[in-house]
Design an enzyme around this catalytic site. Structure first.
Site, PDB file in Angstrom:
ATOM      1  N   ASP A 174     -27.642  53.069 -62.054  1.00  0.00           N
ATOM      2  CA  ASP A 174     -27.450  52.504 -60.716  1.00  0.00           C
ATOM      3  C   ASP A 174     -28.619  52.968 -59.849  1.00  0.00           C
ATOM      4  O   ASP A 174     -28.802  54.177 -59.633  1.00  0.00           O
ATOM      5  CB  ASP A 174     -26.132  52.979 -60.114  1.00  0.00           C
ATOM      6  CG  ASP A 174     -24.921  52.424 -60.848  1.00  0.00           C
ATOM      7  OD1 ASP A 174     -25.069  51.395 -61.533  1.00  0.00           O
ATOM      8  OD2 ASP A 174     -23.842  53.023 -60.754  1.00  0.00           O
ATOM      9  N   ASP A 223     -16.258  42.989 -61.218  1.00  0.00           N
ATOM     10  CA  ASP A 223     -15.838  44.232 -60.564  1.00  0.00           C
ATOM     11  C   ASP A 223     -14.402  44.087 -60.046  1.00  0.00           C
ATOM     12  O   ASP A 223     -14.190  43.791 -58.869  1.00  0.00           O
ATOM     13  CB  ASP A 223     -16.766  44.560 -59.389  1.00  0.00           C
ATOM     14  CG  ASP A 223     -18.192  44.823 -59.834  1.00  0.00           C
ATOM     15  OD1 ASP A 223     -18.364  45.522 -60.840  1.00  0.00           O
ATOM     16  OD2 ASP A 223     -19.123  44.333 -59.168  1.00  0.00           O
TER      17      ASP A 223
END
Length: 581
Positions: free
Chosen positions: A278, A436
């Site tokens: 990330d 998600d």
């Protein structure tokens, strides 16, 4: 004057989709070199010689990886800019990417098809990669039939998913060598990286050409060899040490290639272990790798600073050395920013692709944009820049959710969504959809109009069922669609793979959400990557044993060195799970 071949190719392919001008076809300047990636340009216009290879890049997809692998092995590159360049080549590499028909359109319109046929008929040193193998055959059923170069008898057909076979064929599979050829020296029974939906079956008519086969549903042709003409269905530039050795064997046939470590022989498609990074700017403006706790990337201390777990390129390079099967970059603020203006992230990709010879995926902010000056950019242009910078696959998040919602409401494929456009130009194997979801407990399956699952652990009020509500904008906004419904819809719209996260499990280290992964991986016929929650080696074997996941992804446990990648692989081998070592 005609534009260079790469620009012609990209413009022709993009024009097949868009009705407005697009910069995706612009040819990058070969002399440009990202800062901090080493000296020299990515390729050189060199005269023919022992250390130079001619590259046929027609502008569709990530050919940077092939360039980097060739340069890594000590060779210069001369780009094809005319049919005469093909005929003058001492050694020719053709890394075909994208759709069969689009590639043939470019080759025919530029005169390259006839030059290729003549070059091969002269038995000149030739290496085709992926689509570069398929185009040698008579024809393809992909959006066709479409005629190929007609060098080898055979028809390119799609893998049959009607019996549950996962398509595309993505991952590390074993070569079974059928003909002694210097190109594949040392590669028998080794894993190499495949990513394709179409294949060619062996037949009596093409049997003399076949040098290796691979099994996926059926035994298909994984490489051909006849005299100096070679081609492979897999990607040697993304196959680690084994792939670099194969490339070296072609570039320096009198050498023994690069040394391939001795490994046990393999026989089938391996489960993949993926390292995820990330990436975002910290409060000082530096691009860092971070990790969230249920998507919150700031420390719980009074400073509230963005967690800094290392530099993106350094970590990616180390994970490649440690044995990661893929590396995934997620630009976690990409939904807010204009990605074509995110020069540091593009530079991360360029630099990483020079050191990492396994697949690279990048996601974040891939959608249509209008900048401050009123100039519009399509999602296809954004994806094209990522591909040119070194990405092998792009990951779409929020934009895919909106496209799926519209499709489920109307039942119409408009062809205008980023998912549809990019998969049509670059192939669905190049498009990952990142989901998600957040778990929502319900007392009864009839409480919501979405697919529910009976959960392994009851909810806070004793609920036995849950549905998984999808979110957008980094998990900040809920949407009226479930993970099951979204997965089915994006598969229909052209996704080639699903990255399945779970907000509830993110950063908790308690294992993957098996209920979620099983529900989605049983529902689709494309590969599913399990993500969120890994905290121990046992979590990887659990998700592979209890679900149909093709891969498992982790971040924090690798960044913090709590669990080494090699330890995960060794545990999986001991658990009877096929992996690449």
């Amino acid at each position: 004057m005609q534009p260079p071949l790469q620009a012609q190719g990209a413009m022709a392919i993009v024009a097949a989709i868009l009705t407005v001008p697009c910069s995706a076809g612009r040819r990058p300047k070969r002399s440009s070199q990202p800062r901090g990636c080493g000296s020299g340009s990515l390729s050189v216009r060199a005269s023919s010689g022992a250390n130079t290879v001619t590259l046929l890049d027609y502008g569709a997809g990530n050919v940077r990886s092939v360039r980097n692998a060739i340069r890594h092995l000590g060779f210069g590159i001369r780009d094809v800019e005319s049919p005469e360049d093909i005929l003058a080549a001492e050694r020719l590499v053709f890394p075909g990417v994208g759709a069969f028909g689009s590639a043939m359109d470019v080759l025919n319109s530029t005169g390259m098809a006839d030059a290729l046929r003549e070059y091969i008929q002269r038995d000149r040193p030739f290496l085709g990669i992926c689509l570069g193998l398929q185009l040698l055959f008579d024809s393809s059923e992909e959006n066709g039939p479409v005629s190929g170069l007609g060098v080898i008898p055979g028809v390119v057909r799609r893998f049959d998913s009607s019996n549950g076979l996962i398509v595309p064929h993505i991952g590390w599979n074993a070569l079974q060598i059928t003909k002694d050829t210097p190109l594949l020296h040392g590669a028998d029974g080794q894993h190499v990286y495949f990513v394709h939906s179409y294949h060619v079956l062996p037949s009596d008519a093409n049997r003399d050409w076949i040098s290796s086969i691979c099994n996926y549903g059926d035994s298909f042709i994984s490489s051909i060899s006849m005299g100096n003409v070679q081609a492979v269905q897999f990607h040697p530039e993304k196959s680690g040490a084994t792939g670099l050795s194969i490339l070296k064997n072609f570039l320096s046939p009198i050498s023994s290639g690069t040394k391939v470590p001795t490994r046990r022989k393999t026989s089938k498609l391996a489960k993949r272990v993926i390292a995820c990074l990330d990436v975002r700017s910290n409060d000082k403006g530096d691009l860092v790798v971070t990790k969230g706790d249920q998507y919150n990337v700031r420390d719980h201390t009074s400073s509230k600073e963005v967690r800094n777990l290392g530099k993106p390129v350094d970590l990616a390079s180390q994970y490649y050395i440690d044995g990661a099967d893929e590396v995934s970059f997620l630009n976690i603020t990409g939904f807010r920013d204009f990605p074509l203006g995110d020069l540091p992230m593009l530079e991360v990709l360029r630099c990483a692709s020079e050191k990492v010879f396994v697949p690279l995926t990048v996601g974040g902010g891939i959608r249509d944009f209008t900048d401050a000056n009123g100039r519009s950019y399509s999602s296809l242009e954004v994806a094209s820049e990522y591909f040119r910078s070194g990405a092998d696959k792009i990951s779409i998040g929020s934009d895919a959710v909106y496209a799926a919602e519209a499709f489920l409401q109307t039942g119409v494929k408009t062809g205008k969504s980023s998912l549809e456009q990019i998969s049509r130009v670059y192939g669905n194997q190049a498009v990952v959809v990142s989901i998600d979801p957040r778990r929502v407990y319900v007392k009864s399956q009839e409480d919501v109009p979405f697919k529910t699952v009976k959960v392994s652990t009851k909810g806070p009020s004793g609920e036995e069922y849950a549905w998984y509500q999808c979110t957008v904008n980094g998990g900040r906004d809920n949407r009226p669609i479930g993970a099951y419904e979204l997965a089915k819809a994006v598969e229909e719209l052209g996704a080639g793979e699903i990255l399945l996260n779970c907000i509830d499990c993110d950063g908790q280290g308690c294992g993957f959400d098996i209920d979620l992964v099983k529900m989605v991986s049983d529902a689709v016929t494309i590969p599913v990557i399990a993500s969120s929650g890994a905290g121990a080696v046992q979590h990887f074997s659990e998700v592979f044993e209890k679900t149909n996941a093709s891969a498992a992804l982790a971040a924090g446990i690798f960044h913090r060195k709590e669990v080494p990648i090699l330890a995960v692989k060794e545990h999986l081998v001991n658990a009877g799970v096929e992996v690449r070592l």
